[in-house]
Design a protein around this motif. Sequence first.
Motif, PDB file in Angstrom:
ATOM      1  N   UNK A 160      -4.415 -38.079 -39.227  1.00 47.83           N
ATOM      2  CA  UNK A 160      -5.500 -37.376 -38.478  1.00 47.83           C
ATOM      3  C   UNK A 160      -5.750 -36.108 -39.168  1.00 47.83           C
ATOM      4  N   UNK A 161      -6.729 -35.800 -40.154  1.00 50.13           N
ATOM      5  CA  UNK A 161      -6.827 -34.850 -40.839  1.00 50.13           C
ATOM      6  C   UNK A 161      -7.294 -33.447 -40.048  1.00 50.13           C
ATOM      7  N   UNK A 162      -7.840 -33.793 -38.898  1.00 46.14           N
ATOM      8  CA  UNK A 162      -8.132 -32.787 -37.755  1.00 46.14           C
ATOM      9  C   UNK A 162      -7.232 -32.196 -36.951  1.00 46.14           C
ATOM     10  N   UNK A 163      -6.023 -32.907 -37.204  1.00 49.45           N
ATOM     11  CA  UNK A 163      -4.915 -32.233 -36.172  1.00 49.45           C
ATOM     12  C   UNK A 163      -4.359 -31.183 -37.062  1.00 49.45           C
ATOM     13  N   UNK A 164      -3.366 -30.429 -36.257  1.00 46.12           N
ATOM     14  CA  UNK A 164      -2.509 -29.706 -36.941  1.00 46.12           C
ATOM     15  C   UNK A 164      -1.924 -30.043 -38.130  1.00 46.12           C
ATOM     16  N   UNK A 186     -13.550 -15.635 -32.667  1.00 46.51           N
ATOM     17  CA  UNK A 186     -13.048 -16.366 -31.623  1.00 46.51           C
ATOM     18  C   UNK A 186     -12.320 -17.715 -32.446  1.00 46.51           C
ATOM     19  N   UNK A 187     -12.062 -17.759 -33.704  1.00 49.97           N
ATOM     20  CA  UNK A 187     -11.416 -18.906 -34.140  1.00 49.97           C
ATOM     21  C   UNK A 187      -9.918 -18.402 -34.270  1.00 49.97           C
ATOM     22  N   UNK A 188      -9.088 -19.271 -33.962  1.00 52.12           N
ATOM     23  CA  UNK A 188      -7.622 -19.325 -33.656  1.00 52.12           C
ATOM     24  C   UNK A 188      -7.091 -19.671 -35.107  1.00 52.12           C
ATOM     25  N   UNK A 189      -6.530 -18.734 -35.977  1.00 55.43           N
ATOM     26  CA  UNK A 189      -5.892 -18.955 -37.342  1.00 55.43           C
ATOM     27  C   UNK A 189      -4.505 -19.373 -36.675  1.00 55.43           C
ATOM     28  N   UNK A 190      -3.986 -20.442 -37.418  1.00 55.36           N
ATOM     29  CA  UNK A 190      -2.615 -21.059 -37.397  1.00 55.36           C
ATOM     30  C   UNK A 190      -1.946 -21.195 -38.625  1.00 55.36           C
ATOM     31  N   UNK A 191      -0.699 -20.400 -38.679  1.00 59.37           N
ATOM     32  CA  UNK A 191      -0.016 -20.438 -39.850  1.00 59.37           C
ATOM     33  C   UNK A 191       1.364 -21.575 -39.681  1.00 59.37           C
ATOM     34  N   UNK A 192       1.502 -22.473 -40.661  1.00 62.37           N
ATOM     35  CA  UNK A 192       2.703 -23.301 -40.322  1.00 62.37           C
ATOM     36  C   UNK A 192       3.767 -23.087 -41.425  1.00 62.37           C
ATOM     37  N   UNK A 193       5.027 -23.709 -41.183  1.00 59.85           N
ATOM     38  CA  UNK A 193       6.003 -23.499 -42.232  1.00 59.85           C
ATOM     39  C   UNK A 193       5.994 -24.566 -43.274  1.00 59.85           C
ATOM     40  N   UNK A 211     -13.068 -24.214 -31.218  1.00 52.91           N
ATOM     41  CA  UNK A 211     -12.812 -24.441 -29.866  1.00 52.91           C
ATOM     42  C   UNK A 211     -13.943 -25.326 -29.733  1.00 52.91           C
ATOM     43  N   UNK A 212     -15.173 -25.507 -30.224  1.00 55.58           N
ATOM     44  CA  UNK A 212     -16.207 -26.296 -29.947  1.00 55.58           C
ATOM     45  C   UNK A 212     -15.824 -27.777 -29.960  1.00 55.58           C
ATOM     46  N   UNK A 213     -15.203 -28.157 -30.936  1.00 56.15           N
ATOM     47  CA  UNK A 213     -14.870 -29.433 -31.230  1.00 56.15           C
ATOM     48  C   UNK A 213     -13.518 -29.740 -30.890  1.00 56.15           C
ATOM     49  N   UNK A 214     -12.627 -28.712 -30.736  1.00 58.87           N
ATOM     50  CA  UNK A 214     -11.219 -29.023 -30.225  1.00 58.87           C
ATOM     51  C   UNK A 214     -10.547 -29.651 -31.514  1.00 58.87           C
ATOM     52  N   UNK A 215     -10.862 -29.391 -32.406  1.00 58.36           N
ATOM     53  CA  UNK A 215     -10.149 -30.005 -33.940  1.00 58.36           C
ATOM     54  C   UNK A 215      -9.640 -28.442 -34.836  1.00 58.36           C
ATOM     55  N   UNK A 216      -8.801 -28.944 -35.569  1.00 60.47           N
ATOM     56  CA  UNK A 216      -8.295 -27.971 -36.593  1.00 60.47           C
ATOM     57  C   UNK A 216      -8.976 -28.211 -37.831  1.00 60.47           C
ATOM     58  N   UNK A 217      -9.530 -27.184 -38.582  1.00 60.17           N
ATOM     59  CA  UNK A 217     -10.027 -27.171 -40.120  1.00 60.17           C
ATOM     60  C   UNK A 217      -8.872 -26.515 -41.036  1.00 60.17           C
ATOM     61  N   UNK A 218      -8.319 -27.601 -41.771  1.00 60.96           N
ATOM     62  CA  UNK A 218      -7.532 -27.029 -42.632  1.00 60.96           C
ATOM     63  C   UNK A 218      -7.834 -26.139 -43.883  1.00 60.96           C
ATOM     64  N   UNK A 219      -7.168 -25.250 -44.179  1.00 59.33           N
ATOM     65  CA  UNK A 219      -7.601 -24.297 -45.358  1.00 59.33           C
ATOM     66  C   UNK A 219      -6.689 -24.356 -46.412  1.00 59.33           C
TER      67      UNK A 219
END
Length: 87
Positions: free
Chosen positions: A21-25, A39-46, A55-63
Amino acid sequence: SDGLNRYDGHGFTIFRHHRRDTTSLPASDVWALAEDPHERLWVGTLTGGVCYFDRRTERFVRIPLRAGNHVSTSVSAIVAQGSTVWV
């Protein structure tokens, strides 16, 4: 190391990486969080780089993160400053 947990006052929703799922974390090892003025929540991972939560789609957008020819996957800090997000 087990994803991102959201508590709404009644229960938890757990967001994790799902390989197909490319829209997951992008990875479940969350190291950094920041919210921008939109109000975008940016998430950094290891191991999966950076994304933001829509928040509208409840999906993650990878950068994709690139430094020259090197693709970086480890994000230990994020700062949202006005319309700029520092990773």
